[in-house]
Scaffold this motif. Sequence first.
Motif, PDB file in Angstrom:
ATOM      1  N   ASN A   1       0.835  -1.191   0.000  1.00 26.20           N
ATOM      2  CA  ASN A   1       0.000   0.000   0.000  1.00 26.20           C
ATOM      3  C   ASN A   1       0.876   1.250   0.000  1.00 26.20           C
ATOM      4  OD1 ASN A   1      -2.860   0.965   0.281  1.00 26.20           O
ATOM      5  ND2 ASN A   1      -1.950   2.023   2.021  1.00 26.20           N
ATOM      6  N   CYS A   2       0.438   2.240  -0.736  1.00 27.04           N
ATOM      7  CA  CYS A   2       1.128   3.521  -0.762  1.00 27.04           C
ATOM      8  C   CYS A   2       0.106   4.602  -0.461  1.00 27.04           C
ATOM      9  CB  CYS A   2       1.771   3.758  -2.121  1.00 27.04           C
ATOM     10  SG  CYS A   2       2.581   5.364  -2.290  1.00 27.04           S
TER      11      CYS A   2
ATOM     12  N   PHE B   1       0.579  -9.574 -10.961  1.00 27.82           N
ATOM     13  CA  PHE B   1       0.392  -8.390 -10.133  1.00 27.82           C
ATOM     14  C   PHE B   1      -0.810  -7.588 -10.646  1.00 27.82           C
ATOM     15  CE2 PHE B   1       5.065  -7.642  -8.612  1.00 27.82           C
ATOM     16  CZ  PHE B   1       5.134  -8.969  -8.197  1.00 27.82           C
ATOM     17  N   THR B   2      -1.493  -6.962  -9.736  1.00 22.79           N
ATOM     18  CA  THR B   2      -2.525  -6.007 -10.100  1.00 22.79           C
ATOM     19  C   THR B   2      -2.285  -4.708  -9.333  1.00 22.79           C
ATOM     20  OG1 THR B   2      -4.048  -6.806  -8.388  1.00 22.79           O
ATOM     21  CG2 THR B   2      -4.234  -7.799 -10.568  1.00 22.79           C
ATOM     22  N   LEU B   3      -2.763  -3.619  -9.917  1.00 26.18           N
ATOM     23  CA  LEU B   3      -2.546  -2.304  -9.324  1.00 26.18           C
ATOM     24  C   LEU B   3      -3.844  -1.525  -9.370  1.00 26.18           C
ATOM     25  CD1 LEU B   3      -0.480  -0.261  -8.190  1.00 26.18           C
ATOM     26  CD2 LEU B   3      -0.056   0.470 -10.549  1.00 26.18           C
ATOM     27  N   SER B   4      -4.166  -0.902  -8.256  1.00 23.61           N
ATOM     28  CA  SER B   4      -5.392  -0.114  -8.200  1.00 23.61           C
ATOM     29  C   SER B   4      -5.134   1.161  -7.415  1.00 23.61           C
ATOM     30  CB  SER B   4      -6.521  -0.921  -7.549  1.00 23.61           C
ATOM     31  OG  SER B   4      -6.165  -1.315  -6.239  1.00 23.61           O
ATOM     32  N   ARG B   5      -6.004   2.128  -7.605  1.00 17.62           N
ATOM     33  CA  ARG B   5      -5.889   3.379  -6.866  1.00 17.62           C
ATOM     34  C   ARG B   5      -7.246   3.759  -6.311  1.00 17.62           C
ATOM     35  NH1 ARG B   5      -3.413   7.804 -10.431  1.00 17.62           N
ATOM     36  NH2 ARG B   5      -3.989   9.146  -8.689  1.00 17.62           N
ATOM     37  N   HIS B   6      -7.201   4.449  -5.192  1.00 11.16           N
ATOM     38  CA  HIS B   6      -8.420   4.922  -4.552  1.00 11.16           C
ATOM     39  C   HIS B   6      -8.212   6.410  -4.301  1.00 11.16           C
ATOM     40  CE1 HIS B   6     -11.809   5.351  -1.985  1.00 11.16           C
ATOM     41  NE2 HIS B   6     -12.042   4.061  -1.901  1.00 11.16           N
TER      42      HIS B   6
ATOM     43  N   THR C   1      -4.670   6.568  -1.998  1.00  6.63           N
ATOM     44  CA  THR C   1      -3.840   5.371  -1.904  1.00  6.63           C
ATOM     45  C   THR C   1      -3.754   4.628  -3.240  1.00  6.63           C
ATOM     46  OG1 THR C   1      -5.737   4.028  -1.225  1.00  6.63           O
ATOM     47  CG2 THR C   1      -4.386   4.975   0.542  1.00  6.63           C
ATOM     48  N   VAL C   2      -2.683   3.909  -3.390  1.00  8.59           N
ATOM     49  CA  VAL C   2      -2.547   2.941  -4.466  1.00  8.59           C
ATOM     50  C   VAL C   2      -2.169   1.615  -3.832  1.00  8.59           C
ATOM     51  CG1 VAL C   2      -1.970   4.501  -6.341  1.00  8.59           C
ATOM     52  CG2 VAL C   2      -0.153   3.589  -4.904  1.00  8.59           C
ATOM     53  N   TYR C   3      -2.621   0.543  -4.441  1.00  8.95           N
ATOM     54  CA  TYR C   3      -2.424  -0.785  -3.857  1.00  8.95           C
ATOM     55  C   TYR C   3      -1.905  -1.738  -4.917  1.00  8.95           C
ATOM     56  CZ  TYR C   3      -3.343  -4.938  -1.103  1.00  8.95           C
ATOM     57  OH  TYR C   3      -3.204  -6.108  -0.404  1.00  8.95           O
ATOM     58  N   LEU C   4      -0.769  -2.349  -4.618  1.00  6.55           N
ATOM     59  CA  LEU C   4      -0.168  -3.326  -5.512  1.00  6.55           C
ATOM     60  C   LEU C   4      -0.387  -4.714  -4.922  1.00  6.55           C
ATOM     61  CD1 LEU C   4       1.641  -3.768  -8.073  1.00  6.55           C
ATOM     62  CD2 LEU C   4       3.589  -3.801  -6.497  1.00  6.55           C
ATOM     63  N   GLN C   5      -1.183  -5.505  -5.589  1.00  6.91           N
ATOM     64  CA  GLN C   5      -1.410  -6.880  -5.165  1.00  6.91           C
ATOM     65  C   GLN C   5      -0.472  -7.787  -5.941  1.00  6.91           C
ATOM     66  OE1 GLN C   5      -3.406  -8.185  -2.731  1.00  6.91           O
ATOM     67  NE2 GLN C   5      -2.483 -10.175  -3.240  1.00  6.91           N
ATOM     68  N   MET C   6       0.328  -8.539  -5.210  1.00  7.72           N
ATOM     69  CA  MET C   6       1.325  -9.396  -5.831  1.00  7.72           C
ATOM     70  C   MET C   6       0.985 -10.852  -5.541  1.00  7.72           C
ATOM     71  SD  MET C   6       4.757  -7.197  -4.893  1.00  7.72           S
ATOM     72  CE  MET C   6       4.542  -7.444  -3.128  1.00  7.72           C
ATOM     73  N   ASN C   7       0.731 -11.608  -6.582  1.00 11.18           N
ATOM     74  CA  ASN C   7       0.386 -13.024  -6.451  1.00 11.18           C
ATOM     75  C   ASN C   7       1.440 -13.884  -7.133  1.00 11.18           C
ATOM     76  OD1 ASN C   7      -2.104 -12.289  -5.211  1.00 11.18           O
ATOM     77  ND2 ASN C   7      -3.032 -12.036  -7.228  1.00 11.18           N
TER      78      ASN C   7
END
Length: 116
Positions: free
Chosen positions: A19-20, A65-70, A75-81
């Motif tokens: 999370n950023c 990986f997926t990347l989303s922002r709110h 915030t931005v969220y990097l999901q790493m699978n």
Amino acid sequence: QLQASGGGLVQPGGSLGLNCAASGTAFSMYNMAWYRQVPGKQRELVAFISTSGSVNFADSVKGRFTLSRHNAMHTVYLQMNSLKPEDTAVYYCYARHKDYYSRAFWGQGTLVTVSS
């Protein structure tokens, strides 16, 4: 300012989220990205998300990986699978204004270690 969090130790094949969080206003005007760096190598772009929500990924992480922002939460969220040992690195959050490129910021790094 950018505050990165979520790094840690994970086994190969596991998942982790980074999370950023950005402080200040006008977050929606900033393109956001995650970079990573290992000792002795250049910092490399991992994932990018534009102000409009368009995303791009490094070939090495596509499909994992997926990347989303709110924008409301700044915030931005990097999901790493499906993490691999070669994903081990210090990950950095980066923000750059979509029009004024000199308005750019780095977050502090967060270490991701993929190891059994």
